[in-house]
Design a protein around this motif. Structure first.
Motif, mmCIF file in Angstrom:
data_model
loop_
_atom_site.group_PDB
_atom_site.id
_atom_site.type_symbol
_atom_site.label_atom_id
_atom_site.label_comp_id
_atom_site.label_asym_id
_atom_site.label_seq_id
_atom_site.Cartn_x
_atom_site.Cartn_y
_atom_site.Cartn_z
ATOM 1 N N ALA A 196 0.853 -1.180 0.000
ATOM 2 C CA ALA A 196 0.000 0.000 0.000
ATOM 3 C C ALA A 196 0.894 1.238 0.000
ATOM 4 N N ALA A 197 0.603 2.179 -0.887
ATOM 5 C CA ALA A 197 1.482 3.335 -1.080
ATOM 6 C C ALA A 197 1.277 4.371 0.020
ATOM 7 N N ALA A 198 1.560 3.962 1.241
ATOM 8 C CA ALA A 198 1.437 4.852 2.400
ATOM 9 C C ALA A 198 2.566 5.888 2.374
ATOM 10 N N PRO A 199 2.352 7.048 2.984
ATOM 11 C CA PRO A 199 3.395 8.082 2.967
ATOM 12 C C PRO A 199 4.649 7.689 3.726
ATOM 13 N N HIS A 200 4.511 6.818 4.728
ATOM 14 C CA HIS A 200 5.667 6.371 5.503
ATOM 15 C C HIS A 200 5.574 4.854 5.676
ATOM 16 N N ILE A 201 6.625 4.138 5.266
ATOM 17 C CA ILE A 201 6.659 2.678 5.375
ATOM 18 C C ILE A 201 7.917 2.288 6.146
ATOM 19 N N ALA A 202 7.715 1.725 7.336
ATOM 20 C CA ALA A 202 8.819 1.298 8.182
ATOM 21 C C ALA A 202 8.950 -0.223 8.145
ATOM 22 N N GLU A 203 10.010 -0.743 8.775
ATOM 23 C CA GLU A 203 10.229 -2.199 8.809
ATOM 24 C C GLU A 203 9.004 -2.949 9.320
ATOM 25 N N ALA A 204 8.360 -2.406 10.340
ATOM 26 C CA ALA A 204 7.209 -3.087 10.934
ATOM 27 C C ALA A 204 6.019 -3.148 9.984
ATOM 28 N N ASP A 205 6.058 -2.378 8.886
ATOM 29 C CA ASP A 205 4.949 -2.343 7.928
ATOM 30 C C ASP A 205 5.141 -3.311 6.756
ATOM 31 N N PHE A 206 6.330 -3.932 6.639
ATOM 32 C CA PHE A 206 6.629 -4.726 5.453
ATOM 33 C C PHE A 206 5.607 -5.837 5.218
ATOM 34 N N VAL A 207 5.181 -6.512 6.279
ATOM 35 C CA VAL A 207 4.210 -7.602 6.130
ATOM 36 C C VAL A 207 2.772 -7.082 6.106
ATOM 37 N N PRO A 208 2.337 -6.261 7.082
ATOM 38 C CA PRO A 208 0.932 -5.852 7.104
ATOM 39 C C PRO A 208 0.495 -5.004 5.913
ATOM 40 N N LEU A 209 1.408 -4.231 5.296
ATOM 41 C CA LEU A 209 1.012 -3.381 4.175
ATOM 42 C C LEU A 209 1.063 -4.096 2.826
ATOM 43 N N ALA A 210 1.501 -5.359 2.800
ATOM 44 C CA ALA A 210 1.536 -6.110 1.545
ATOM 45 C C ALA A 210 0.112 -6.323 1.028
ATOM 46 N N GLN A 211 -0.113 -5.978 -0.227
ATOM 47 C CA GLN A 211 -1.435 -6.108 -0.859
ATOM 48 C C GLN A 211 -1.378 -7.309 -1.812
ATOM 49 N N VAL A 212 -1.657 -8.499 -1.281
ATOM 50 C CA VAL A 212 -1.433 -9.744 -2.020
ATOM 51 C C VAL A 212 -2.753 -10.334 -2.519
ATOM 52 N N TYR A 213 -3.415 -9.585 -3.375
ATOM 53 C CA TYR A 213 -4.709 -10.060 -3.880
ATOM 54 C C TYR A 213 -4.893 -9.649 -5.343
ATOM 55 N N ALA A 214 -3.820 -9.579 -6.103
ATOM 56 C CA ALA A 214 -3.901 -9.123 -7.491
ATOM 57 C C ALA A 214 -4.860 -9.967 -8.319
ATOM 58 N N ARG A 215 -4.950 -11.252 -8.011
ATOM 59 C CA ARG A 215 -5.833 -12.132 -8.799
ATOM 60 C C ARG A 215 -7.308 -11.803 -8.592
ATOM 61 N N HIS A 216 -7.620 -11.030 -7.565
ATOM 62 C CA HIS A 216 -9.008 -10.639 -7.297
ATOM 63 C C HIS A 216 -9.298 -9.214 -7.775
ATOM 64 N N ALA A 217 -8.336 -8.616 -8.490
ATOM 65 C CA ALA A 217 -8.475 -7.210 -8.867
ATOM 66 C C ALA A 217 -8.127 -7.010 -10.343
ATOM 67 N N ARG A 218 -8.458 -5.828 -10.843
ATOM 68 C CA ARG A 218 -7.895 -5.390 -12.120
ATOM 69 C C ARG A 218 -6.640 -4.596 -11.796
ATOM 70 N N VAL A 219 -5.533 -4.973 -12.399
ATOM 71 C CA VAL A 219 -4.254 -4.326 -12.116
ATOM 72 C C VAL A 219 -3.955 -3.350 -13.252
ATOM 73 N N GLU A 220 -3.651 -2.127 -12.896
ATOM 74 C CA GLU A 220 -3.341 -1.121 -13.914
ATOM 75 C C GLU A 220 -2.269 -0.170 -13.387
ATOM 76 N N ASN A 221 -1.513 0.432 -14.314
ATOM 77 C CA ASN A 221 -0.573 1.460 -13.875
ATOM 78 C C ASN A 221 -1.317 2.792 -13.763
ATOM 79 N N LEU A 222 -0.619 3.845 -13.383
ATOM 80 C CA LEU A 222 -1.302 5.104 -13.114
ATOM 81 C C LEU A 222 -1.815 5.766 -14.387
#
Length: 350
Positions: A196-222
């Protein structure tokens, strides 16, 4: 003078050191960082293999089959070896029907290996290779080396989130190549997660902020250009994202996918974590849109090694310093680090 020198105190380096001492060798471990454990300490602690050999080959078709067979055949015994040392397996399944393995408490695992590894010298990187004794390179790959990532993986290297320790800058790669070692296939591949493109990403966020559901979404660039996910692990999606402008993408998630399970969580739960962290999350035409940024965890290309983990005369490599195992897909980096760390020690001292 020790009998064996090891560069790196992550999974591969510590496993090599412990195995070397079991074989009666005097071992010195040089670690660049100010703590042991490398990227292992920041991971979820899963060590796994594909249940079926044919599935391993299908998932990672570009990898060296001899190295893959080594990991696939030895992992179960090596997991038992870890437990015999006192490491605690907290879960004995992976939650994926394609794989088998175990999850370890990474802090306790690191402490267990360090106690048996002997002379571990923190903040003392290996700056040149000895000629008198064999050396095992286990410095963790080159994902923190922006110049190498830019050269081999993506021109957007400076936009990536470094989702790992800051010390794996390619030291082992550079030292070995200077002594005649060759590079493996797959130098342009890496394992990571779209975060997740949060403004601040620390070591403790590496696992919880992972967005691992691409197969359930439409993936697009900006710019709105779409990508169709093709793997269960999302590794192709994060590699694609890493090569988009700003290493950014969006997941467009329909409402009926919010309840889909992602291990012990749901897609909706992951999106809520992203929202609370301040990542761009919005509603659009009956869907939830989440902006993500590519996070690089470990490189998959590295030094070319043989089935004895040898990269050149007197030089061995393991962990992410050794490439060509998961090429074309993804297999557990901790598993190959454990197996090849032990193989490297046995080969170097044989």
């Amino acid at each position: 003078m020790p009998d064996l020198v090891v560069a790196g105190a992550g999974m591969a380096g510590l496993a090599a050191a412990v195995r070397g001492r079991e074989l009666g060798a005097e071992v010195v471990v040089h670690e660049k960082g100010d703590r042991p454990g490398g990227s292992m300490l920041l991971s979820t602690g899963f060590l796994w293999r594909y249940r079926e050999w044919e599935r391993f080959r299908a998932e990672c078709p570009g990898g060296d089959p001899d190295l893959q067979r080594l990991v696939w055949e030895r992992l179960d015994d090596d997991l038992a070896w870890l437990e015999s040392l006192g490491a605690l397996a907290v879960v004995r399944e992976t939650g994926n029907e394609l794989t088998s393995g175990a999850r370890f408490d990474t802090k306790q695992l690191t402490e267990t290996l360090c106690r048996r590894a002997g002379d571990v010298r923190l903040a003392e990187p290996l700056t040149e290779l000895p000629h008198e004794v064999p050396v095992i390179l286990a410095t963790g790959g080159f994902q923190a080396g922006v110049d190498l990532v830019e050269s081999y993986i993506t021109p957007e290297a400076r936009s990536l989130v470094l989702r790992t320790n800051p010390w794996s800058t390619g030291d082992g790669l550079r030292l070995a190549v200077d002594r005649g070692a060759e590079l493996s296939v797959g130098m342009d591949e890496f394992y990571g997660r779209n975060l997740a493109a949060a403004p601040h990403i620390a070591e403790a966020d590496f696992v919880p902020l992972a967005q691992v559901y691409a197969r359930h979404a439409r993936v697009e660039n900006l710019a709105g250009e779409t990508y169709e996910p093709r793997t269960w692990s999302d590794i192709d999606v994060v590699q694609w994202t890493a090569r988009q402008p700003g290493a950014r993408a969006r997941y467009v998630v329909p409402d009926d996918a919010l309840g889909e399970s992602v291990r012990e969580r749901t897609v909706g739960g992951l999106i809520e974590v992203a929202r609370r962290a301040g990542a761009p999350v919005e509603r659009r035409n009956g869907s939830t849109v989440v902006e993500v940024v590519a996070g690089i965890t470990t490189t998959l290309g590295g030094l070319r090694i043989d089935a004895q983990a040898r990269a050149a005369e007197g030089i061995y490599a393991a962990g992410a310093d050794a490439g060509g195992i998961s090429t074309g897909g993804w297999a557990s980096a901790l598993a190959s680090a454990l197996v090849l760390g032990k193989v490297a020690a046995e080969s170097a001292l044989s």
